[in-house]
Write an enzyme that holds these catalytic residues in place. Structure first.
Site, PDB file in Angstrom:
ATOM      1  NE  ARG A   6       2.543  -5.391  10.717  1.00  0.00           N
ATOM      2  CZ  ARG A   6       3.593  -5.198   9.913  1.00  0.00           C
ATOM      3  NH1 ARG A   6       4.769  -5.713  10.222  1.00  0.00           N
ATOM      4  NH2 ARG A   6       3.457  -4.485   8.830  1.00  0.00           N
ATOM      5  CE  LYS A  14      -2.117  -1.217   3.825  1.00  0.00           C
ATOM      6  NZ  LYS A  14      -1.564  -2.543   4.170  1.00  0.00           N
ATOM      7  NE  ARG A  27       7.741  -2.860   5.594  1.00  0.00           N
ATOM      8  CZ  ARG A  27       6.424  -2.625   5.676  1.00  0.00           C
ATOM      9  NH1 ARG A  27       5.771  -2.138   4.636  1.00  0.00           N
ATOM     10  NH2 ARG A  27       5.787  -2.896   6.787  1.00  0.00           N
ATOM     11  NE  ARG A  33      -4.152  -1.603  10.206  1.00  0.00           N
ATOM     12  CZ  ARG A  33      -3.127  -1.136   9.502  1.00  0.00           C
ATOM     13  NH1 ARG A  33      -3.189   0.031   8.897  1.00  0.00           N
ATOM     14  NH2 ARG A  33      -2.029  -1.852   9.402  1.00  0.00           N
ATOM     15  NE  ARG A  64       6.610  -0.770   9.952  1.00  0.00           N
ATOM     16  CZ  ARG A  64       5.462  -0.762   9.274  1.00  0.00           C
ATOM     17  NH1 ARG A  64       5.366  -0.113   8.138  1.00  0.00           N
ATOM     18  NH2 ARG A  64       4.406  -1.407   9.731  1.00  0.00           N
TER      19      ARG A  64
HETATM   20  P1  ADP Z   1       1.034  -2.385   7.762  1.00  0.00           P
HETATM   21  O1  ADP Z   1      -0.194  -2.127   6.978  1.00  0.00           O
HETATM   22  O2  ADP Z   1       2.187  -2.840   6.926  1.00  0.00           O
HETATM   23  O3  ADP Z   1       0.814  -3.246   8.972  1.00  0.00           O
HETATM   24  P2  ADP Z   1       1.044   0.336   8.826  1.00  0.00           P
HETATM   25  O4  ADP Z   1       2.205   1.223   8.778  1.00  0.00           O
HETATM   26  O5  ADP Z   1      -0.162   0.692   8.044  1.00  0.00           O
HETATM   27  O6  ADP Z   1       1.622  -1.070   8.365  1.00  0.00           O
HETATM   28  O7  ADP Z   1       0.584   0.107  10.344  1.00  0.00           O
HETATM   29  C1  ADP Z   1       1.494  -0.231  11.360  1.00  0.00           C
HETATM   30  C2  ADP Z   1       0.770  -0.351  12.691  1.00  0.00           C
HETATM   31  O8  ADP Z   1       0.177   0.919  13.043  1.00  0.00           O
HETATM   32  C3  ADP Z   1      -0.402  -1.329  12.715  1.00  0.00           C
HETATM   33  O9  ADP Z   1       0.017  -2.648  12.978  1.00  0.00           O
HETATM   34  C4  ADP Z   1      -1.259  -0.743  13.852  1.00  0.00           C
HETATM   35  O10 ADP Z   1      -0.720  -1.058  15.109  1.00  0.00           O
HETATM   36  C5  ADP Z   1      -1.095   0.747  13.663  1.00  0.00           C
HETATM   37  N1  ADP Z   1      -2.150   1.340  12.801  1.00  0.00           N
HETATM   38  C6  ADP Z   1      -1.950   2.001  11.618  1.00  0.00           C
HETATM   39  N2  ADP Z   1      -3.112   2.429  11.096  1.00  0.00           N
HETATM   40  C7  ADP Z   1      -4.088   2.022  11.951  1.00  0.00           C
HETATM   41  C8  ADP Z   1      -5.512   2.135  11.970  1.00  0.00           C
HETATM   42  N3  ADP Z   1      -6.181   2.755  10.983  1.00  0.00           N
HETATM   43  N4  ADP Z   1      -6.185   1.590  13.015  1.00  0.00           N
HETATM   44  C9  ADP Z   1      -5.543   0.965  14.013  1.00  0.00           C
HETATM   45  N5  ADP Z   1      -4.206   0.811  14.062  1.00  0.00           N
HETATM   46  C10 ADP Z   1      -3.467   1.338  13.042  1.00  0.00           C
END
Ligand code: ADP
Ligand code: ZN
Length: 219
Positions: free
Chosen positions: A172, A14, A128, A89, A161
Site C-alpha cells: 500500500r 486521514k 491498528r 487517489r 483490517r
Molecule cells: P488507507 O488510506 O489507509 O490505505 P482506505 O480505507 O482509504 O485506507 O483504502 C483502503 C483500500 O480501498 C485501498 O488500498 C484501495 O484498495 C481501496 N480504495 C479506497 N479509496 C480508493 C480510491 N479513491 N481509488 C482506488 N482505490 C481506493
C-alpha cells in the site's frame, strides 16, 4: 458544493482526523475506503469487484470509485461541503472531481497533505484495530481500548483490517508513492496544497487544519 481533501499515505491518520473535524467543521466526511468496506460487508456487486484489489493493497479501478462517489454526491444537498478522505487517489479521479464540483459552481478549496515518516506509518497500520460494529479506530499501543479487544464506545469486537497485515502494508505504501503522490503536483500547480506535520498526536493535526479552515479563502 465545496470540498476539501485529506491527502496522505495509508496510516497518515486521514480517517481519525476526518472524524474529529466532521464534528467541529460542518464538512461531511466521505471516505471511499469506508464506502468500499461497507459494500464488501453487504455483499454488493461493487464490493465483490473491489475486494480482491483491496486485500492486495492495490487501487480499485477508477470506474468503480467514480461510480460510488457520484452516487454519494447526488444524495447530498447542493450546497454541501465535503471532506474527502482516500479520494481522489489518481489524476483521473481528481479531474472527475473537479468536473463534478465545477458543474455545480463549486471547487476544491484546500488539499491537506498529511506528512508522516515511513517507520511511523508502518507501526500505525500494523497496530491498528477497528470496531466491527461502529467503525471506531484504535491502536494496540497508541490508542488502546480500555478493555483489550473491545470498543470503548459500543462494546463491539475489534478486528484487524486484512490489508493492515504486514505483507500488504508495504505494498500500500508503494502504491501510494507510485500513484497518489503525483496528485500533490496536480494540486500544487493550483496552489491548493497545505503541508501538515501529522507525525504526532491527532489534536495537533486537527488544530492546524482548523486554523486554515477558519482563515477562510484558499490562501
Ligand atoms: P488507507 O488510506 O489507509 O490505505 P482506505 O480505507 O482509504 O485506507 O483504502 C483502503 C483500500 O480501498 C485501498 O488500498 C484501495 O484498495 C481501496 N480504495 C479506497 N479509496 C480508493 C480510491 N479513491 N481509488 C482506488 N482505490 C481506493
Ligand atoms: Zn464500536
Amino acid at each position: 458544493m465545496q470540498a476539501i481533501i485529506l491527502l496522505g499515505p495509508p496510516g497518515a491518520g486521514k480517517g481519525t482526523v476526518a472524524e474529529a473535524l466532521e464534528k467541529t467543521s460542518g464538512y461531511i466526511h466521505v471516505s471511499t475506503g469506508d464506502m468500499l468496506r461497507e459494500a464488501v460487508k453487504e455483499g454488493l456487486p461493487v464490493g465483490l469487484e473491489a475486494r480482491s484489489y483491496m486485500e492486495k493493497g492495490e487501487l480499485v479501478p477508477d470506474d468503480v470509485i467514480i461510480g460510488i462517489v457520484k452516487e454519494r454526491l447526488a444524495r447530498g444537498p447542493d450546497d454541501a461541503r465535503y471532506m474527502f478522505d482516500g479520494f481522489p487517489r489518481t489524476i483521473n479521479q481528481a479531474r472527475l472531481l473537479d468536473e463534478v464540483l465545477e458543474s455545480g459552481g463549486g471547487r476544491v478549496s484546500h488539499v491537506f497533505l498529511l506528512e508522516v515518516p515511513r517507520e511511523v506509518l508502518v507501526d500505525r497500520l500494523s497496530g491498528r484495530r477497528i470496531c466491527r460494529n461502529c467503525g471506531a479506530v484504535y491502536h494496540i499501543r497508541n490508542i488502546p481500548p480500555k478493555v483489550p479487544g473491545k470498543c470503548d464506545i459500543c462494546g463491539g469486537e475489534l478486528y484487524q483490517r486484512p490489508d493492515d497485515r504486514p505483507e500488504t502494508v508495504l505494498n500500500r505504501l508503494e502504491v501510494f508513492e507510485k500513484e497518489t503522490a503525483s496528485l500533490v503536483d496536480y494540486y500544487d500547480r493550483k496552489g491548493l496544497v497545505r503541508r501538515i506535520d501529522a507525525a504526532h498526536d491527532r489534536e495537533g493535526t486537527v488544530a492546524e487544519i482548523t486554523k486554515y479552515l477558519m482563515a477562510g479563502g484558499s490562501e
